[in-house]
Structures are given as structure tokens and as C-alpha cells.
Design an enzyme around this catalytic site. Structure first.
Site, short mmCIF file in Angstrom:
data_model
loop_
_atom_site.label_atom_id
_atom_site.label_comp_id
_atom_site.label_asym_id
_atom_site.label_seq_id
_atom_site.Cartn_x
_atom_site.Cartn_y
_atom_site.Cartn_z
N ALA A 183 32.94 -33.43 -10.83
CA ALA A 183 34.04 -34.16 -11.48
C ALA A 183 35.33 -34.03 -10.69
O ALA A 183 36.39 -33.70 -11.23
CB ALA A 183 34.22 -33.69 -12.92
N PRO A 190 37.67 -35.94 -9.57
CA PRO A 190 38.96 -36.52 -9.97
C PRO A 190 39.80 -35.60 -10.87
O PRO A 190 41.02 -35.74 -10.91
CB PRO A 190 38.56 -37.80 -10.71
CG PRO A 190 37.29 -38.20 -10.05
CD PRO A 190 36.56 -36.89 -9.80
N ASP A 191 39.18 -34.68 -11.57
CA ASP A 191 39.96 -33.75 -12.40
C ASP A 191 40.99 -32.97 -11.59
O ASP A 191 42.18 -33.00 -11.91
CB ASP A 191 39.02 -32.76 -13.11
CG ASP A 191 38.67 -33.21 -14.52
OD1 ASP A 191 37.81 -34.09 -14.65
OD2 ASP A 191 39.27 -32.68 -15.47
N PRO A 192 40.57 -32.24 -10.56
CA PRO A 192 41.60 -31.51 -9.81
C PRO A 192 42.56 -32.43 -9.04
O PRO A 192 43.71 -32.05 -8.81
CB PRO A 192 40.80 -30.61 -8.85
CG PRO A 192 39.45 -31.21 -8.77
CD PRO A 192 39.21 -31.86 -10.12
N GLY A 223 45.09 -33.07 -11.54
CA GLY A 223 45.85 -31.85 -11.80
C GLY A 223 46.94 -31.61 -10.75
O GLY A 223 48.08 -31.30 -11.08
#
Lengths: 418, 399
Positions: free
Chosen positions: A180, A182-184, A187
Site C-alpha cells: 500500500a 501510496p499511504d507513506p 504521509g
């Protein structure tokens, strides 16, 4: 020495990965980040014991009596933060939150767009309490548009942002990233946005609202590919680890189980050096490989020959041998190897943090190395509700009776409400 | 509208991606960013493409155009002592220097942090490299593949029984730029309080390694080594891509509630009675069997119908966009994400917009500069050079 963000107070309501990472980066750089959790929704700990064991989530796979205080991921994202609990679906909870907003600089959240307005806590509401407040909201697709209310998970944004279309085995379908990713990305961009707004506020006194679409922020880190499509109308084909103009470029098997090395030859000088480094090779004189163009054309055969060689050696050994002669090569490291990698060790990349309920463990440090104000672990992740009293009394000046009252009504506490 | 970073002056010595992305963000949000390019062809990104009609032209590389919006360009050979002296004069008037040369390059040019700091004590120097300014790999050759490999990222990307894959795009480089921007902003805030600048060392290997905490944390806590899981997810199924009538869809029920709602939507709740499919983890163990049962439902329907139905049932689902789909995506269009910029040589093109929208100080990207486009403005206007001086520098190939 003072850390760069000393004096900045952040209210962090975020969940899962993207938002908590943004808050943690700010905390690592010295901001006072108050992580606010609902005891009705303890993030990242609601997996069954069976799954937790598969995931290796808890120290030695033992959830213990208070798994919410023993989750590896939570304890990473909440380090250097203060932790309180608060139920925002109560009037008293909202009241406490608003009082915190009055004395804070930043509010960070990654709920669906409808959640904060439903609590009466949208940016316009918060501005009335604190004109200088900076509110960063970061749902999957942003605060406007037809997908605004889409429910999404990081694994959806990988394909939605176009990023997955650039990953995959040559000629095959798109491939999701392993974690996943795109999460970091979101962030980091959220931390960047908050600092940008803080800089502006230092000069003007003005706060503002930040609308971060996690999908869009992922598209920004493949922006050159999108513009590339716009200039020549070609949709990039999956090429795996290969390069359109140079070869050999790829991932080659090494000695041992699931051991690999990435090699990326671009210049002719690197090709010659590579051939010399391969002690059993007659590649240098082979006319099929005499130019980059020919090597790309004949790369299936070339890769096979290289694999025959790489299989004889450990991945670190090939990397060292090739790097010694100036050829880009990297061992594909797994978690165990990374944790013991001599380069990261020499640079003190990992931080050792002792946590009262989880023990002493190694965590990635902040990879922003300031010469004057180096970040460091200042406190382990808080236990659930650990700083309720410290924050409510110390920052808001609530009396012991008021705090006891909140506790009795279940607005705050130190165990989950399930 | 105001600009967030008005008044900040940046010298961007970046080549290709990492430092350029940092400079681009600074410029798009209002800093004055002066890109300092070598006079022999400039930033190598100019020669990297993709190009319109695939015809190489140094002013038309998509890589360069995207990563250098909102910058001015001067040409300057900092490897020549006179060029380095000119850079020092610029440093005197700057707040930030961002660079991604191999370690030791600036020192060899006589432009180490110590030198820059002696010229301007408030200067913030951010250096982005593959492995950082210290350590045994410091002088190793890096890049996209090597960065994916050594950061542990490739190991968890790809199919379990095949070779690991590098992620989409050049993520180590972008993460280097993004961490650099974050560091620069924090250092600027710190300088407000103390007046002191500092040096920031960014290693793209470390940036990437720090972004899969799930993997490293779990190893630290329990010795678990995460392996590749293909087009699935580590703890629950079906977090995956399914082929459908007109392409693929992305499905990600991440809780049991969401998975149940998905099966209600598909009229397949009987699957929950099967021991093999009772929880997300069970479904992952028996993922091939589960997929065989649900795939026909997806293959029977078009992606729009599936995504809309999933959203109606509050099941996380999304389109699987290639770059063409992306430019046509109604969400990106409704939010005016694409920014149309006109460039004198490359023409009018849609650029990916800002990664975040700021209500009071929105990004205002402007097109990338031509090589040396702002030489006269900077050398005459900022440094007060005479035409003769500039002419001499030009003759000597320094500008």
C-alpha cells in the site's frame, strides 16, 4: 539542542498509516504531537490472535493482556507522541477537543470527508475557536469531486493513482505494490503541507485548511510518466525491472533461498567492467552484446547467461564485487538483512526504544539527518490514555474533579471500549 | 492570493529527479528557485525524455519539464574556480541550497557546507544521495533498481515464486526529494528561532527503508520476515485486483464488516458459511479457491458498475487506471488536478498539479525554464555583473 519544531503543538486524530506517519515525522522533529484515539476504535489491534501471529504483530507473537499497548506498528507510529483518549461522539468529548484546538497549531486527520463536519469540527468551525489553526485533512480522494465519499484503503490508491500501471512483470498486467505504498507517499506530503502552512503562518499569522487527496499525491510521484504520456501519446508498457534503452538491467538469482541481486548497467564503461568482474564470462567479446541496443534486443539470452553466473555467489558478494568496479548493483535485502545491514548500522539508522509493555526493540529512525538538530527517540509510544491527565490538567488546566468526571462518564480512559 | 514561501531564495543544483522534486515543490509554493545548470547541456534530465514524437530536444523532455516547474535557470560551471566563486556570491543571497551530486563533489568544487556557512551562516544545505554522506556504501552507485533492492522494498514487491520487482516510477529518488523538502521546511522554521542554518543529509536508501515499517517492525518484534504476496495483501483477502468485463478493478475490504457487505452485494453470503472463507485470513490461505468462486461475478460486469455498486455498499473499491485513464478520470478533472502550462518549445501540456491544496496559499506552478533563460536577470540584476564580465565568463565556458 532544540529540535526544529519545538513549540509546535499538533492534534493528531489520524488512523492506520498515512496520517499517523505524518504526525510521527513532526513528532520526531520535535513537535508536541498529541495523538487522540477513540477507545471505541483502537486502530491496528483489531486482528484476531491467529492473524496477529501470522503477521508477527506482537512481541514474540504474544498479544498479552493489553494487545493495544503491544502492537509493533502502533508503537512505531506513536513514538515521540503524547497519547490521550477522547470520545468525539459525546458533547463533553467535543468540548475538550475544542479547548485543545484553542491552544494548538495544527489538527491532522484522515477520516472520510464527512466525519469531521458531522462532529461540527470542520475547518470553518475550528477557525472560530482559533483563527490561526492549520487543519490538514487527507482522505483517499480529497475533499471535493465525485469520488469524495468513496471508501478507500491504501491498496486501492495504488491502482487508482496510476502507480500500479507502472509496476509489473514485462508484458503482463498491472501489479499492486507489496505494501500500500501510496499511504507513506501521502504521509510525507502531509508533513510537508503542514510545515509549509506553518511557515506561512509565522509570517502572516494566518492559518489555513489543507485538502490532500492521497490518490493525487501518489500521482505526483509519477508525474514525469504522466507528462510523458501527454507528450508522446504512448502508454508505458510494463517492463518489470528492465530499462527501455539499457541492458543488462534486472534482478538476478543468487546463491541461497530467495536471494537476489539487482544490477543496472547503463554506460559502456560499466558494461566492460561488468564483463571483467564476471570471472567465467566471455560476454565482452560476444558481438550479440557489443552495444546497448544489441544488449536490449538480446536481453533474454543475456539475462540467462548472467543468472548462471550470479547463482554461484551470495547477493552481498556480487554487489561488493560489482560496486568495486563501478557497476550499480544492490543486494535485495529482506527484513532480517536490512536490520543487520552494516551500512545502516554504521549510520545509526535504527533507533532502539524501550517500551514498558513491549520491551526493547529496533525502529527505523527519521531519515532526515539535521547536522544541528538531530532527531532522536525522546519517549516510547504512549500506553492507551497514558497522558490523559498530563494533557487535560497540564495543558488545559482542568481540575482533578473535572478529569475524574470525564473518566466516570467514559469520555476518557485507559482501556478499550469494545 | 499569497504564496506560502514568498521571500525564500533557493539554489537548486539538482540533476534528474530527487533534488529537482524538492526544488519544484519549493518553487510551486512560492519560493524563488534558481536552477543552476552546467553550461554543457544542463541538467541530464533534459536529455532523458520522453519527448514529443520521440524526437530528442533539450527543451522538451517530459522528465525535465515536470520536475522543474516554477524555477529560473542559469548556466554555471561550478567545477571551475571562477564558477564556484560566483556560486558563493549567490549563496550569500540565498536561504537554501539543494543538491544531489555524488558525495564529495561539492567539497572538490570548494563548496563544502563549511565554506557555504562561512559565506552565509544561515544557509541550509540539503544533500540527497543514494546512500548518504557517510558509511561503507557512501560511494556505491545507486539508482532506481539498486535503491529498491537495498532498501528492502523490492523484496516485498512481486510474486512469491518469481523475482522481486522495483516499484512503479523512480520512488527512491522521489522520496529523497520529498524528505529533503520536509527537512528544508523544518530547518527554515528552526532558523526563524535561532538564526542558524544547517546541513541535511538525506539517503534515499534510508527514506525507502523507513517506509515499510510493517515489515521491519514485525521483524523486530517477532522475527517475522515478510515475503512477496503477488497481487494480494499480507493479512486479508480479497484485497486484490480482479479482472472484469472491460479491464480490472481494485477491491480492498479491509475489515470483516466490509467483506461481509461485499458478499451481500454479490449475493454470495453462503461463502461465509464455508470454513475456508470465514475470515480475511482464512480467505487468504484459500485465496485461489475463493477467487475461483467470485471471479465470474466480476467478469460478468463492467468496472464502472462494480466500483459504483461497491461504494454503495461501502466496500473499498477503485478503478485500475493506466496513464490515459488517469488524464480522463472524472475525479481528477473535477478537482482541477491537471494544470495546463504553456511552454515556448514544448507547447501546452497537462501537468500533474500540487500534491496538496492549501486554502490560503495554493500552489501556482509556472512552466520550466529554458537552459540559461535567466542568466542576464540573475548575473546583471542580482550580482551586478557588467556585460564584459558576463561575456568573459561565456567565452571561457563558465556560463
Amino acid at each position: 539542542m532544540a529540535l526544529p519544531l519545538e513549540g509546535v503543538r499538533v492534534l493528531d486524530l489520524s488512523q492506520v498509516w498515512s496520517g499517523p506517519l505524518a504526525g510521527r515525522i513532526l513528532a520526531d522533529m520535535g513537535a508536541e504531537v498529541i495523538y487522540i484515539m477513540s477507545r471505541q476504535r483502537i486502530p491496528l489491534t483489531q486482528v484476531s490472535p491467529e492473524v496477529a501471529t501470522i503477521l508477527g504483530w506482537y512481541p514474540n507473537n504474544d498479544p498479552g493482556e493489553d494487545p493495544w499497548n503491544r502492537s509493533s506498528v502502533y508503537n512505531d507510529f506513536a513514538r515521540n507522541k503524547l497519547g490521550i483518549t477522547l470520545e468525539l461522539n459525546t458533547d463533553e468529548g467535543i468540548d475538550v477537543f475544542k479547548r485543545l484546538v484553542k491552544v494548538s497549531d495544527v489538527v491532522l486527520e484522515n477520516f472520510s470527508p464527512r466525519v469531521m463536519p458531522n462532529f461540527g469540527l470542520d475547518h470553518p468551525d475550528l477557525k472560530k475557536i482559533n483563527a490561526g489553526i492549520i487543519m490538514c485533512r487527507m482522505p483517499g480522494y480529497g475533499l471535493s469531486g465525485p469520488y469524495r465519499e468513496f471508501v478507500s484503503f491504501g491498496t486501492n490508491l495504488d491502482p487508482a493513482s496510476g502507480m500500479a500501471s507502472l509496476m509489473g512483470y514485462p508484458g503482463e498486467e498491472v501489479h499492486m505494490s507489496g505494501n500500500a505504498y501510496p499511504d507513506p507517499v501521502a504521509g510525507l506530503h502531509a508533513a510537508a503541507a503542514i510545515l509549509t502552512a506553518l511557515y506561512h503562518r509565522r509570517r502572516t499569522g494566518k492559518g489555513q485548511g489543507i485538502d490532500l487527496s492521497q490518490a493525487e499525491s501518489a500521482t505526483c510521484v509519477i508525474g514525469e510518466a504522466v507528462l510523458g504520456y501527454a507528450v508522446n501519446g504512448k502508454i508505458p508498457r510494463n517492463r518489470g525491472n528492465r530499462h527501455p534503452e539499457y541492458a543488462p538491467q534486472g534482478c538476478y538469482p543468487c546463491k541461497g533461498e530467495d536471494k537476489w541481486v539487482m544490477i543496472a548497467v547503463t554506460t559502456e564503461a560499466q558494461w566492460s567492467a561488468f564483463c571483467r568482474a564476471m570471472d567465467i564470462s566471455d560476454l565482452a567479446d560476444d558481438p550479440n552484446y557489443s552495444t546497448a541496443g544489441l544488449r536490449v534486443k538480446n536481453q533474454d539470452e543475456l539475462d540467462k547467461r548472467i543468472s548462471t553466473w550470479t547463482l554461484n555467489y551470495a547477493h552481498y558478494e556480487i554487489m561488493e564485487r560489482l560496486q568495486k568496479v563501478g557497476v550499480p548493483a544492490g543486494a535485495v535485502l529482506n527484513a532480517a538483512e536490512l536490520s543487520a545491514d552494516p551500512h545502516l548500522a554504521e549510520r545509526d539508522f535504527f533507533w532502539e526504544i524501550e517500551h514498558p509493555r513491549a520491551g526493547r526493540h529496533q525502529y527505523c529512525g527519521l531519515p532526515i539527518r539535521f547536522s544541528g538538530t538531530p532527531p532522536c527517540p525522546r519517549r516510547p509510544a504512549p500506553l492507551l490514555g497514558q497522558h490523559n491527565r498530563l494533557v487535560l490538567s497540564g495543558i488545559l488546566g482542568l481540575s482533578d474533579e473535572e478529569i475524574d468526571g470525564l473518566e466516570q462518564k467514559g469520555i476518557i480512559g485507559s482501556t478499550p471500549l469494545m | 492570493m499569497e504564496k506560502a514561501l514568498e521571500g525564500i531564495r533557493v539554489l537548486d543544483l539538482g540533476e534528474t529527479i530527487s533534488a529537482s522534486y524538492c526544488g519544484k515543490l519549493l518553487g510551486d509554493f512560492g519560493a524563488e528557485v534558481i536552477k543552476v545548470e552546467n553550461p554543457r547541456g544542463g541538467d541530464p534530465a533534459r536529455n532523458a525524455g520522453p519527448f514529443p514524437q520521440d524526437v530528442p530536444h533539450p527543451e522538451c523532455s517530459a522528465l525535465f519539464l515536470y520536475l522543474n516547474t516554477s524555477k529560473k535557470s542559469i548556466s554555471l560551471n561550478i567545477h571551475d574556480p571562477s564558477g564556484a566563486a560566483i556560486l558563493k556570491r549567490l549563496v550569500k543571497k540565498a536561504d537554501v541550497v539543494v543538491e544531489n551530486f555524488p558525495p564529495g563533489t561539492l567539497q572538490r568544487c570548494g563548496l563544502s557546507y563549511e565554506v557555504l556557512e562561512s559565506v552565509n551562516p544561515g544557509i541550509i544545505l540539503v544533500s540527497i544521495t543514494d546512500f548518504g554522506q557517510t558509511g561503507p556504501y557512501r560511494d556505491y552507485k545507486g539508482g532506481r533498481l539498486v535503491g529498491n533492492a537495498l532498501s528492502g522494498y523490492a523484496y516485498i514487491n512481486g510474486d512469491p515464486d518469481r523475482e522481486p520487482l522495483a516499484g512503479g516510477g523512480d520512488q527512491p529518488a522521489y522520496q529523497g526529494g520529498l524528505h529533503a523538502y520536509t527537512g528544508v521546511m523544518a530547518a527554515l522554521l528552526h532558523r526563524d528561532m535561532t538564526g542558524a542554518g544547517q546541513q541535511i543529509d538525506i539517503s534515499t536508501m534510508e527514506c525507502m527503508a523507513s517506509l515499510h515499517q510493517f515489515t521491519l517492525n514485525r521483524f523486530a518484534y517477532s522475527g517475522m520476515i515478510q515475503k512477496r504476496v503477488g497481487n494480494r495483501y499480507v493479512f486479508s483477502h480479497p484485497i486484490t485486483l480482479y479482472p472484469c468485463k472491460d479491464g480490472h478493478v481494485s477491491i480492498s475490504p479491509s475489515s470483516e464488516d466490509q467483506a461481509e457487505r461485499m458478499l451481500i452485494m454479490m449475493d454470495m453470503t453462503h461463502l461465509l458459511e464455508d470454513e475456508r472463507f470465514q475470515t480475511g485470513y482464512h480467505r487468504l490461505v484459500y485465496a485461489d479457491e475463493f477467487d475461483a468462486l467470485v471471479k465470474p461475478w466480476f467478469l460478468d460486469r463492467k468496472k464502472k458498475e462494480i466500483v459504483e455498486l461497491c461504494q454503495e455498499f461501502r466496500v473499498p473499491a477503485a478503478y485500475v487506471n493506466n496513464l490515459k485513464d488517469l488524464l480522463e478520470d472524472p475525479q481528477y478533472q473535477a478537482r482541477k488536478f491537471w494544470t495546463s502550462l504553456d511552454h515556448p518549445v514544448a507547447g501546452r501540456l497537462p501537468y500533474a498539479g500540487a500534491p496538496f491544496k492549501m486554502s490560503e496559499t495554493p500552489a501556482k506552478p509556472e512552466r520550466a525554464p529554458l537552459l540559461g533563460e535567466n542568466n542576464e536577470e540573475i548575473y546583471f540584476g542580482k550580482l551586478g555583473m557588467t556585460s564584459e564580465e558576463l561575456g568573459t565568463l561565456r567565452d571561457r565556458g563558465i556560463v
